[in-house]
Enzyme design. Structure first.
Site, PDB file in Angstrom:
ATOM      1  N   ASN A  44       0.832  -1.199   0.000  1.00 46.43           N
ATOM      2  CA  ASN A  44       0.000   0.000   0.000  1.00 46.43           C
ATOM      3  C   ASN A  44       0.868   1.251   0.000  1.00 46.43           C
ATOM      4  O   ASN A  44       1.974   1.271   0.531  1.00 46.43           O
ATOM      5  CB  ASN A  44      -1.003   0.007   1.161  1.00 46.43           C
ATOM      6  CG  ASN A  44      -0.383  -0.009   2.544  1.00 46.43           C
ATOM      7  OD1 ASN A  44       0.580  -0.702   2.809  1.00 46.43           O
ATOM      8  ND2 ASN A  44      -0.974   0.757   3.450  1.00 46.43           N
ATOM      9  N   VAL A  45       0.350   2.288  -0.653  1.00 44.71           N
ATOM     10  CA  VAL A  45       1.022   3.582  -0.743  1.00 44.71           C
ATOM     11  C   VAL A  45      -0.035   4.638  -0.425  1.00 44.71           C
ATOM     12  O   VAL A  45      -0.944   4.866  -1.214  1.00 44.71           O
ATOM     13  CB  VAL A  45       1.617   3.823  -2.149  1.00 44.71           C
ATOM     14  CG1 VAL A  45       2.267   5.195  -2.231  1.00 44.71           C
ATOM     15  CG2 VAL A  45       2.610   2.720  -2.514  1.00 44.71           C
ATOM     16  N   GLU A  46       0.082   5.221   0.758  1.00 46.84           N
ATOM     17  CA  GLU A  46      -0.921   6.204   1.188  1.00 46.84           C
ATOM     18  C   GLU A  46      -0.630   7.586   0.632  1.00 46.84           C
ATOM     19  O   GLU A  46       0.478   7.888   0.200  1.00 46.84           O
ATOM     20  CB  GLU A  46      -0.974   6.256   2.722  1.00 46.84           C
ATOM     21  CG  GLU A  46      -1.505   4.976   3.321  1.00 46.84           C
ATOM     22  CD  GLU A  46      -1.634   5.032   4.819  1.00 46.84           C
ATOM     23  OE1 GLU A  46      -2.264   4.127   5.373  1.00 46.84           O
ATOM     24  OE2 GLU A  46      -1.110   5.974   5.463  1.00 46.84           O
ATOM     25  N   CYS A  55      -4.081   0.587  -2.543  1.00 47.15           N
ATOM     26  CA  CYS A  55      -4.021  -0.624  -1.736  1.00 47.15           C
ATOM     27  C   CYS A  55      -2.917  -1.536  -2.262  1.00 47.15           C
ATOM     28  O   CYS A  55      -2.511  -1.442  -3.429  1.00 47.15           O
ATOM     29  CB  CYS A  55      -5.354  -1.365  -1.790  1.00 47.15           C
ATOM     30  SG  CYS A  55      -6.738  -0.442  -1.089  1.00 47.15           S
ATOM     31  N   GLU A  57      -3.122  -4.601  -3.034  1.00 47.34           N
ATOM     32  CA  GLU A  57      -3.629  -5.417  -4.134  1.00 47.34           C
ATOM     33  C   GLU A  57      -3.588  -4.657  -5.457  1.00 47.34           C
ATOM     34  O   GLU A  57      -3.346  -5.255  -6.514  1.00 47.34           O
ATOM     35  CB  GLU A  57      -5.067  -5.877  -3.844  1.00 47.34           C
ATOM     36  CG  GLU A  57      -5.204  -6.718  -2.584  1.00 47.34           C
ATOM     37  CD  GLU A  57      -5.459  -5.900  -1.315  1.00 47.34           C
ATOM     38  OE1 GLU A  57      -6.064  -6.456  -0.386  1.00 47.34           O
ATOM     39  OE2 GLU A  57      -5.063  -4.715  -1.246  1.00 47.34           O
ATOM     40  N   CYS A 106     -10.304  -5.465   0.628  1.00 41.68           N
ATOM     41  CA  CYS A 106     -11.523  -4.656   0.655  1.00 41.68           C
ATOM     42  C   CYS A 106     -12.350  -4.960  -0.601  1.00 41.68           C
ATOM     43  O   CYS A 106     -11.886  -5.650  -1.510  1.00 41.68           O
ATOM     44  CB  CYS A 106     -11.176  -3.168   0.734  1.00 41.68           C
ATOM     45  SG  CYS A 106     -10.416  -2.485  -0.761  1.00 41.68           S
ATOM     46  N   CYS A 109     -10.716  -3.970  -3.942  1.00 35.79           N
ATOM     47  CA  CYS A 109      -9.620  -4.863  -4.303  1.00 35.79           C
ATOM     48  C   CYS A 109     -10.119  -6.247  -4.708  1.00 35.79           C
ATOM     49  O   CYS A 109      -9.528  -6.896  -5.570  1.00 35.79           O
ATOM     50  CB  CYS A 109      -8.620  -4.944  -3.165  1.00 35.79           C
ATOM     51  SG  CYS A 109      -7.709  -3.393  -2.977  1.00 35.79           S
TER      52      CYS A 109
END
Length: 152
Positions: A44-46, A55, A57, A106, A109
């Site tokens: 994940n990369v916020e 996400c 995925e 989620c 994803c």
């Protein structure tokens, strides 16, 4: 195809270590086994706007397409078809938190994973592997688009 679930979880855990999660503090990694036996990962990369967060995925599916992993030619020679790379390429996926414990994808994803692996894609859970169609019943697919597309 034999799936080494501990190895997939380990690859996902290693990916989670590279995650960028300064806002939520929840590092997530994903590892997928493709039809040609490759293990592909994502994390994940916020983003401070949250809505732009990617996400793990998403990163995994993007990496499959970018690398051409998973699509073997019909002759069995092992050549990758660039035009079909990614579509149906995934056979199994493990998604974990930074502590290495499984997380369920989620809804967004799950939809991405459906196109990358189909309804029979195996998803690692704390209780063991589950087919994606169990986690995403009555999924929206390309068939829905074809059947309901308006004429132009």
């Amino acid at each position: 195809m034999i799936i080494d679930w501990p190895a997939l979880r380990a690859a996902a855990t290693a990916a989670a270590e590279r995650a960028y999660a300064p806002y939520s503090g929840l590092r997530v990694g994903a590892a997928g086994l493709t039809a040609d036996g490759q293990v592909v990962t994502g994390c994940n990369v916020e983003n401070s706007s949250y809505g732009l967060t990617l996400c793990a995925e998403c990163g995994l599916v993007s990496a499959i397409h970018a690398s051409g992993a998973g699509t073997v030619d019909a002759s069995g020679a092992g050549a990758i078809h660039a035009s079909g790379a990614g579509a149906g390429a995934l056979r199994a996926v493990a998604v974990v938190a930074g502590d290495g414990q499984p997380l369920l994808p989620c809804g967004r994803c799950r939809q991405l994973l459906l196109e990358a692996g189909g309804p029979d894609l195996l998803v690692d859970t704390a209780e063991g592997p589950v087919e994606l169609k169990v986690l995403l019943p009555a999924a929206f697919t390309g068939a829905d688009l074809a059947a309901r597309r308006e004429a132009r």
